[in-house]
Design an enzyme around this catalytic site. Structure first.
Site, PDB file in Angstrom:
ATOM      1  N   THR A  13       0.804  -1.225   0.000  1.00 17.99           N
ATOM      2  CA  THR A  13       0.000   0.000   0.000  1.00 17.99           C
ATOM      3  C   THR A  13       0.836   1.274   0.000  1.00 17.99           C
ATOM      4  O   THR A  13       0.480   2.256  -0.649  1.00 17.99           O
ATOM      5  CB  THR A  13      -0.899   0.001   1.262  1.00 17.99           C
ATOM      6  OG1 THR A  13      -1.728  -1.149   1.207  1.00 17.99           O
ATOM      7  CG2 THR A  13      -1.763   1.236   1.336  1.00 17.99           C
ATOM      8  N   SER A  59       1.696  -7.962  -0.942  1.00 21.63           N
ATOM      9  CA  SER A  59       2.476  -8.955  -0.189  1.00 21.63           C
ATOM     10  C   SER A  59       1.741 -10.276  -0.033  1.00 21.63           C
ATOM     11  O   SER A  59       2.355 -11.285   0.308  1.00 21.63           O
ATOM     12  CB  SER A  59       2.910  -8.408   1.165  1.00 21.63           C
ATOM     13  OG  SER A  59       1.834  -8.330   2.060  1.00 21.63           O
ATOM     14  N   THR A  90       1.569  -4.884   4.185  1.00 22.50           N
ATOM     15  CA  THR A  90       1.430  -5.279   5.599  1.00 22.50           C
ATOM     16  C   THR A  90       0.940  -6.713   5.767  1.00 22.50           C
ATOM     17  O   THR A  90       1.186  -7.330   6.803  1.00 22.50           O
ATOM     18  CB  THR A  90       0.452  -4.340   6.334  1.00 22.50           C
ATOM     19  OG1 THR A  90      -0.805  -4.378   5.673  1.00 22.50           O
ATOM     20  CG2 THR A  90       0.987  -2.932   6.387  1.00 22.50           C
ATOM     21  N   ASP A  91       0.255  -7.257   4.755  1.00 22.81           N
ATOM     22  CA  ASP A  91      -0.413  -8.550   4.958  1.00 22.81           C
ATOM     23  C   ASP A  91       0.553  -9.664   5.357  1.00 22.81           C
ATOM     24  O   ASP A  91       0.249 -10.453   6.244  1.00 22.81           O
ATOM     25  CB  ASP A  91      -1.182  -8.957   3.694  1.00 22.81           C
ATOM     26  CG  ASP A  91      -2.423  -8.101   3.487  1.00 22.81           C
ATOM     27  OD1 ASP A  91      -2.798  -7.361   4.423  1.00 22.81           O
ATOM     28  OD2 ASP A  91      -3.013  -8.169   2.390  1.00 22.81           O
TER      29      ASP A  91
END
Ligand code: ASP
Length: 338
Positions: A13, A59, A90-91
């Site tokens: 993101t 990710s 972030t995932d």
């Protein structure tokens, strides 16, 4: 001399652009945004080079091959920079942050993963603060660890978990204090940081072999034949996500027999709790000690992400199952408390 940081942009993101289909990565967009940020040209900021990967990834699509690409990139630029920043979605950031400490052997400089919940292109975002702060930390503090910075906290990479899908405080390390906290000041918690490797140890990269390890989360009513099926070859290592301090349905004879049979065949089964905080203690309840008796190993307070990375690492280096079983319960990179 001006400090220098090397920024790897893998995707996620933080550098995405708004499109008709929602946020999407766009080649060159992040670098252009950074070049236009006056803060980055302030004299207190380090010089930086940015290496944007192709393709830029969400990710959720990253694999251990991508971890290897990052580790090798860091190794190739290791001597020329004071610190390294990995901009990442972030995932799966906690998985990459858990794997890199095992892959980067002899690390003596900071490697900090970060990203954001809202991209830099939004007026209100967490990207700007995360980016500026990691640039300052990576340049000025000789932290010989892989860290994850998010929401004002610097966490040990192999202790980090994503705990929130929407808040800016999206990560935590529930079983280890933050390595640093950021408010008016940047406070580094030196007492909790790993000692540096001996000066003569060079940085080397250990590739990880995935493929033979899996995670199985217990739940009331889980079908025993599903467990027995998943324990078949080519599986060699299993992280069993158990209840509380490491307990399972030990009255279920078929369940216990499937596990015991797998252990007899040389499977390494590591017990990690489903709880976010606390440690496995296989002596706490009969439903835990029965697992220990058939050869299930305690994962202590390791996160599932760290246990997975550690098994990948041990299976990549070691053929002897007895050694793997012994090493999995030893603190190798600050990933467990014993
Ligand atoms: N799906 C995105 C990713 O992990 C979410 C993010 O970047 O925060 O790449």
């Amino acid at each position: 001399m001006k400090k220098r940081v090397y920024i790897i942009y893998t995707g996620g993101t933080i550098g995405m652009q708004r499109t008709a289909d929602g946020y999407a990565p766009a080649p060159g967009y992040l670098a252009a945004q950074l070049a236009a940020m006056p803060e980055l040209h302030d004299p207190i900021m380090p010089a930086y080079d940015i290496h944007e990967y192709d393709p830029l990834l969400d990710s959720a699509n990253m694999t251990p091959d991508d971890w290897l690409k990052i580790a090798q990139d860091i190794a190739a630029h290791y001597d020329a920079y004071d610190g390294f920043i990995v901009l990442h979605g972030t995932d799966t950031m906690a998985y990459t942050a858990s794997a890199l400490p095992f892959m980067l052997q002899g690390l003596a400089k900071p490697v900090i993963l970060t990203g954001s919940q809202l991209p830099l292109c939004e007026v209100r975002n967490d990207a700007r603060e995360n980016l500026i702060t990691v640039m300052l930390i990576a340049a000025n503090y000789i932290i010989p660890e892989v860290c994850l910075y998010f929401g004002n906290k610097l966490l040990r990479g192999c202790r980090a978990v994503k705990i929130n899908a929407v808040d800016f405080e999206a990560f935590d390390s529930p079983n280890y204090p933050p390595l640093g906290t950021v408010g008016i000041h940047i406070n580094i918690n030196w007492a909790h940081i790993l000692p540096p490797p001996a000066a003569h140890i060079p940085l080397t990269v250990q590739p990880l072999r995935a493929g033979q390890v899996a995670v199985l989360r217990l739940f009331p009513g889980i079908a025993t034949d599903i467990i027995a099926y998943s324990l078949r070859a080519p599986l060699r290592g299993l992280i069993l996500e158990t209840y509380g301090v490491g307990n399972g349905p030990t009255d279920n004879r078929a369940f216990m027999e499937a596990l015991a049979d797998a252990v007899r065949r040389g499977m390494v089964i590591v017990d990690c709790t489903q709880c976010l905080k606390g440690t496995v203690d296989l002596e706490g309840y009969a439903t835990g000690s029965a697992l220990a008796r058939i050869g299930v190993l305690s994962g202590f307070d390791m996160t599932v992400e760290a246990a997975l990375a550690k098994l990948f690492y041990l299976f990549s280096r070691e053929e002897d199952v007895a050694v793997i079983k012994q090493q999995v319960q030893v603190n190798l990179r600050g990933e467990l408390t014993r």
